[in-house]
Design a protein around this motif. Structure first.
Motif, PDB file in Angstrom:
ATOM      1  N   SER A 245     -21.920  62.426  37.946  1.00 26.61           N
ATOM      2  CA  SER A 245     -22.374  63.629  38.646  1.00 26.61           C
ATOM      3  C   SER A 245     -22.970  64.595  37.637  1.00 26.61           C
ATOM      4  O   SER A 245     -22.330  64.942  36.645  1.00 26.61           O
ATOM      5  N   THR A 248     -24.357  71.512  38.176  1.00 25.54           N
ATOM      6  CA  THR A 248     -25.215  72.510  38.822  1.00 25.54           C
ATOM      7  C   THR A 248     -25.720  73.473  37.752  1.00 25.54           C
ATOM      8  O   THR A 248     -24.933  74.156  37.102  1.00 25.54           O
ATOM      9  N   SER A 279     -26.789  64.180  42.018  1.00 23.13           N
ATOM     10  CA  SER A 279     -27.468  65.405  41.589  1.00 23.13           C
ATOM     11  C   SER A 279     -27.084  66.553  42.511  1.00 23.13           C
ATOM     12  O   SER A 279     -26.799  66.345  43.693  1.00 23.13           O
ATOM     13  N   PRO A 280     -27.085  67.782  42.010  1.00 22.73           N
ATOM     14  CA  PRO A 280     -27.040  68.918  42.944  1.00 22.73           C
ATOM     15  C   PRO A 280     -28.242  68.809  43.885  1.00 22.73           C
ATOM     16  O   PRO A 280     -29.342  68.410  43.461  1.00 22.73           O
ATOM     17  N   GLU A 282     -30.216  70.953  45.109  1.00 18.96           N
ATOM     18  CA  GLU A 282     -31.360  71.780  44.730  1.00 18.96           C
ATOM     19  C   GLU A 282     -32.196  71.158  43.613  1.00 18.96           C
ATOM     20  O   GLU A 282     -33.345  71.554  43.403  1.00 18.96           O
ATOM     21  N   ALA A 304     -27.683  63.137  46.515  1.00 21.95           N
ATOM     22  CA  ALA A 304     -26.939  64.396  46.540  1.00 21.95           C
ATOM     23  C   ALA A 304     -26.022  64.366  47.751  1.00 21.95           C
ATOM     24  O   ALA A 304     -26.256  63.624  48.712  1.00 21.95           O
TER      25      ALA A 304
END
Length: 450
Positions: A245, A248, A279-280, A282, A304
């Protein structure tokens, strides 16, 4: 005659004392693992410090403390309370180089001839090791997993900042605020030691890379900005990492090609392993387009996770994404100032190579068809995306018709409250404050006739 000689000697002695009193400006240097030299210019009233770290060390301007010290002839006066304190910290002028291991110069203003100065320079190691990063089992078990270790190094392209952080006293619970230095670092290696928890079989684990690491003395926050090549080369045979992961962060990390390489087998080999990268949301489009995670994208393993707070939620992304199972995708239009019509997008407009896909740069409304709230959904970057090496486009592609008044929010930004609505608690509301930014990966509803 002898009396005149005595007067002359007394006068000379007074002159000597005056000279000694005004002979301040001495600079004491306290430094290890690097050198600091001082050059005092009385005419310009400035002291220039030349600072050079030893090999494998670095320093920032915030790691140098300068104190003015009343010399011995004035110390008694200062201590009596008839003048300023004996010691005061001075401001250091000058910028840090992007490579914090380079030699550089700083300056500070001299405060008067009656003062001497003490320079305390703290040089720090470029290599930082952290051995308490938590991992989690991904094999469906609740078994204990070993902690991971990270090896970090100070980035050669740095932009050192300072920020205020809140510290809570473990004993009293009292909160205090202090200033820390933020230094950018690169992740060079992630390792996990041998473990017997798997019972003879490699234990499958997930690792979350932290955004920041705090130094042992609490003075520095190391912000991970880069991930180097082959960071998984020291994983023990008793552990299999299946998922990483990414943290952020305001901007995407710079990830090297083959950063998360699992083996040396060719891509077509049935035993070749590709890591799942989370991934985040955003930053999903940024990582998809960057190119360094292209194999993960082509394998459907860049994704995500979204946990919508309500039945309906708006969505957009700067890349094509696969529609999660259990949701329906809608467009929106306004038939009046108070009525919003939603229309489901037909599968024929979503299917690409047999997969339902929301195309890049489109604002849509999503509904959880099982009518359950707080379910987690995986948003997977589609294999239709091509790496460009560029940041995502931010325009409205209008792939689902010009009557769809939902506009994508690819980057967090402000919207005019007189022109747009936002979705909250399953209803569209006017934006209350023009200074409030709408988060990325949502969509805003444009009001009619605007």
């Amino acid at each position: 005659m002898r009396q005149n000689t005595k007067h002359i000697m007394i006068l000379m002695l007074l002159m000597c004392i005056t000279t000694m009193v005004r002979a301040g400006g001495d600079v004491e240097i306290v430094a290890t693992n690097g050198t600091v030299t001082a050059s005092v210019s009385k005419t310009e009233n400035i002291c220039t410090l030349t600072v050079k770290p030893d090999n494998d060390y670095y320093i920032t301007r915030y790691d140098i403390v300068i104190k003015k010290m009343a010399d011995a002839s004035h110390a008694a006066t200062r201590a009596s309370g008839n003048g300023p304190g004996i010691s005061n910290t001075l401001t250091l002028e000058g910028e840090d180089p992007s490579d914090l291991g380079q030699e550089r110069t700083y300056t500070f203003q001299l405060q008067g001839d009656e003062y001497n100065y003490k320079v305390e320079a703290t040089f720090r190691q470029k290599k930082i090791e952290v051995d308490d990063v938590q991992t989690n089992a991904t094999d469906g078990s609740s078994s204990t997993t070993p902690q991971a270790s990270l090896e970090l190094s100070v980035s050669q392209d740095n932009n050192v900042q300072q920020k205020e952080v809140t510290v809570v006293d473990e004993n009293t619970g009292v909160e205090t605020t202090k200033t820390v230095n933020v230094v950018e670092v690169k992740l060079d290696n992630l390792s996990i030691p041998e473990t017997t928890t798997g019972g003879g079989n490699p234990q499958e684990v997930a690792v979350a890379i932290p955004a920041t690491i705090t130094s042992s003395d609490g003075s520095t926050e190391y912000a991970i900005k880069e991930i180097g090549t082959g960071v998984l080369s020291n994983i023990s045979a008793s552990v299999t990492i299946t998922e990483i992961s990414l943290p952020t962060t305001d901007d995407p990390l710079k990830i090297a090609t083959d950063a998360f390489k699992m083996d040396d087998l060719p891509a077509g080999d049935p035993n070749h392993k590709v890591l799942t990268i989370k991934s985040p949301l955003e930053l999903l489009d940024d990582y998809t387009l960057a190119g360094s995670l292209q194999e993960n994208v082509e394998s459907g393993k860049l994704k995500a996770t979204v946990t919508p707070p309500n039945h309906y939620w708006t969505f957009s992304c700067g890349v094509d994404v696969i529609v999660p199972d259990g949701i329906t995708v809608y467009t929106c239009r306004m038939t009046s100032n108070t009525q919003v019509d939603i229309t489901p997008i037909d599968d024929s407009d979503l299917l690409i190579n047999g997969v339902r896909i929301i195309k890049a740069n489109n604002g849509v409304l999503i509904a959880c068809t099982d009518n359950s709230d707080l379910n987690a959904y995986e948003i997977v970057a589609a294999t239709t995306n091509e790496a460009t090496g560029n940041r995502p486009a931010t325009g409205d592609a209008k792939s689902y018709g010009t009557q769809n008044l939902l506009e994508p929010v690819i980057e967090r930004k402000n919207y005019n409250s007189e022109e747009y609505y936002v979705l909250k608690d399953n209803e569209f509301h006017s934006i209350l404050n023009n200074s409030s930014k709408v988060p990325a990966c949502k969509a805003v509803l444009k009001k009619p006739n605007h």
